[in-house]
Scaffold this active site. Sequence first.
Site, mmCIF file in Angstrom:
data_model
loop_
_atom_site.group_PDB
_atom_site.id
_atom_site.type_symbol
_atom_site.label_atom_id
_atom_site.label_comp_id
_atom_site.label_asym_id
_atom_site.label_seq_id
_atom_site.Cartn_x
_atom_site.Cartn_y
_atom_site.Cartn_z
ATOM 1 N N ARG A 171 0.819 -1.210 0.000
ATOM 2 C CA ARG A 171 0.000 0.000 0.000
ATOM 3 C C ARG A 171 0.857 1.266 0.000
ATOM 4 O O ARG A 171 0.367 2.347 -0.294
ATOM 5 C CB ARG A 171 -0.916 0.028 1.222
ATOM 6 C CG ARG A 171 -1.903 -1.123 1.298
ATOM 7 C CD ARG A 171 -2.679 -1.156 2.613
ATOM 8 N NE ARG A 171 -3.478 0.029 2.807
ATOM 9 C CZ ARG A 171 -3.276 0.933 3.764
ATOM 10 N NH1 ARG A 171 -2.261 0.784 4.602
ATOM 11 N NH2 ARG A 171 -4.062 1.976 3.887
ATOM 12 N N ARG A 175 8.961 6.500 -4.197
ATOM 13 C CA ARG A 175 8.980 7.513 -5.256
ATOM 14 C C ARG A 175 10.408 7.887 -5.629
ATOM 15 O O ARG A 175 11.298 7.942 -4.776
ATOM 16 C CB ARG A 175 8.229 8.767 -4.798
ATOM 17 C CG ARG A 175 6.743 8.507 -4.512
ATOM 18 C CD ARG A 175 6.040 9.789 -4.137
ATOM 19 N NE ARG A 175 4.636 9.536 -3.826
ATOM 20 C CZ ARG A 175 3.982 10.066 -2.826
ATOM 21 N NH1 ARG A 175 4.601 10.904 -2.011
ATOM 22 N NH2 ARG A 175 2.708 9.796 -2.636
ATOM 23 N N ARG A 247 -5.243 -4.699 17.010
ATOM 24 C CA ARG A 247 -4.320 -3.798 17.673
ATOM 25 C C ARG A 247 -5.117 -2.594 18.173
ATOM 26 O O ARG A 247 -6.118 -2.204 17.570
ATOM 27 C CB ARG A 247 -3.228 -3.320 16.711
ATOM 28 C CG ARG A 247 -2.380 -4.418 16.132
ATOM 29 C CD ARG A 247 -1.515 -5.098 17.170
ATOM 30 N NE ARG A 247 -0.441 -4.241 17.660
ATOM 31 C CZ ARG A 247 0.408 -4.586 18.622
ATOM 32 N NH1 ARG A 247 0.276 -5.754 19.226
ATOM 33 N NH2 ARG A 247 1.362 -3.774 19.009
ATOM 34 N N ARG A 277 4.683 7.172 16.868
ATOM 35 C CA ARG A 277 4.667 8.494 16.248
ATOM 36 C C ARG A 277 4.112 9.521 17.223
ATOM 37 O O ARG A 277 3.539 9.171 18.262
ATOM 38 C CB ARG A 277 3.815 8.490 14.975
ATOM 39 C CG ARG A 277 2.340 8.192 15.190
ATOM 40 C CD ARG A 277 1.584 8.178 13.859
ATOM 41 N NE ARG A 277 0.148 7.947 14.047
ATOM 42 C CZ ARG A 277 -0.748 7.943 13.070
ATOM 43 N NH1 ARG A 277 -0.363 8.143 11.822
ATOM 44 N NH2 ARG A 277 -2.029 7.725 13.317
ATOM 45 N N GLU A 298 1.795 8.061 20.391
ATOM 46 C CA GLU A 298 0.952 6.890 20.175
ATOM 47 C C GLU A 298 1.735 5.612 20.471
ATOM 48 O O GLU A 298 2.835 5.425 19.965
ATOM 49 C CB GLU A 298 0.443 6.843 18.731
ATOM 50 C CG GLU A 298 -0.519 7.961 18.386
ATOM 51 C CD GLU A 298 -1.111 7.815 17.000
ATOM 52 O OE1 GLU A 298 -1.071 6.684 16.442
ATOM 53 O OE2 GLU A 298 -1.599 8.818 16.464
ATOM 54 N N TYR A 346 -9.239 -3.796 7.363
ATOM 55 C CA TYR A 346 -8.774 -2.414 7.465
ATOM 56 C C TYR A 346 -9.272 -1.651 6.248
ATOM 57 O O TYR A 346 -8.997 -2.043 5.104
ATOM 58 C CB TYR A 346 -7.245 -2.331 7.538
ATOM 59 C CG TYR A 346 -6.789 -0.891 7.649
ATOM 60 C CD1 TYR A 346 -6.755 -0.264 8.886
ATOM 61 C CD2 TYR A 346 -6.474 -0.149 6.515
ATOM 62 C CE1 TYR A 346 -6.382 1.065 8.997
ATOM 63 C CE2 TYR A 346 -6.102 1.179 6.624
ATOM 64 C CZ TYR A 346 -6.061 1.780 7.860
ATOM 65 O OH TYR A 346 -5.712 3.097 7.972
ATOM 66 N N ASP A 348 -9.912 2.476 4.693
ATOM 67 C CA ASP A 348 -9.877 3.924 4.839
ATOM 68 C C ASP A 348 -11.301 4.473 4.828
ATOM 69 O O ASP A 348 -12.254 3.792 4.425
ATOM 70 C CB ASP A 348 -9.059 4.545 3.709
ATOM 71 C CG ASP A 348 -7.573 4.281 3.860
ATOM 72 O OD1 ASP A 348 -7.091 4.215 5.011
ATOM 73 O OD2 ASP A 348 -6.887 4.130 2.831
#
Length: 379
Positions: A171, A175, A247, A277, A298, A346, A348
């Site tokens: 995912r 670049r 999780r 993070r 987190e 999962y 979005d």
Amino acid sequence: MKFGIAGAGFSGAVLARELAEAGHSAVVYDSRDHIAGNCHTERDPDTGIMIHRYGPHIFHTGNERVWDYVNGFGTMQPYNHRVRSTVGGRVYLLPVNLLTINQLFGTTLNPAEAKEFIAEQADDSIDEPRNFEEQALKMMGRRLYEAFFEGYTRKQWGLPPTQIPASVLKRLPLRFNYDDSYFNHPYQAIPRDGYTAIVANILDHPAIEVRLSTPYTPAEHDDYDHSIWTGPLDAWFDYRHGRLGYRTLDFEEIRAEGDFQGCSVMNYGDLDVPFTRISEHKHFAPWEEHEGTVAFREFSRLAEEDDIPYYPIRLADDRTLLDQYLQAAAEEPRVTFAGRLGTYRYMDMDVTIAEALSAADQIKSAIAGGEKIPALFNN
């Protein structure tokens, strides 16, 4: 028909609204004292900052129907998400791009040179990656993998990357230019007034009733023609086959004056840093100005019985258990399972909304045709 809907997040709200506009009625339940599920946002009383209470949520999509839909219920402010990563005492850009590569290796490569260089780093002995680590080694080589993915992934999932599916890494982009936008979708935004306001507007219909701090139980199911369950799939069956793995996240609040870290999200890839993070929420609304700031460290861990589930683990053992629950759900009368928890995937936000709209279409079509309302799985 009268629908009982468990969950006042995007899935439950969109389904309730679509069915209400088709002439049905819905009562939406949520065990929490607020709507919008894990997308819930609220103003911090001390700073006025819009807080993403369960961690950052960035809306991004290429789906025109979904984009038009959310814009019908609130103002979406353009927002280009950018992430930084602190590794080995230095700060890098994510996703991995040309600047990240040149920073890490101390080079000044152009795009063509970087492609050739990374191809030399990659492990071409791996034909078909069997797990996250092999996917990373084949994709970018060991040094990039160890710097930005190995430690972070172990902390996020609590497992060695060799036990995590290769699809998790697929995912993420790699670049060979200086583009540091985290997402590639044409529409990227955050609601000006927060996600909770969007969900509230979706639920604002005379044929919809919302009951907060009220769990949906089998007793409620008996009061309706049909139930829509967006809670954990295994919870509907009272965990008869065992618990599916999730999780969850713990948050440690940071308050300060001014600007704490200079960006919305800073990842920490080193294993000796216990958190994954830090998110600083004033940066999710760059159109606003605030003197103070609120940030959150987190910490990821395995969800226990009373924890809020965030991410389905979906490893081999969970897949076996999931198949048992999917079979049971397919045989359950008058129930549709929807959303990331109800289907143990999962997803979005844009996918969640798209699937809720599609599910509503199928339900309305089934009713009109006098057919059985489907369980609506997409696993």
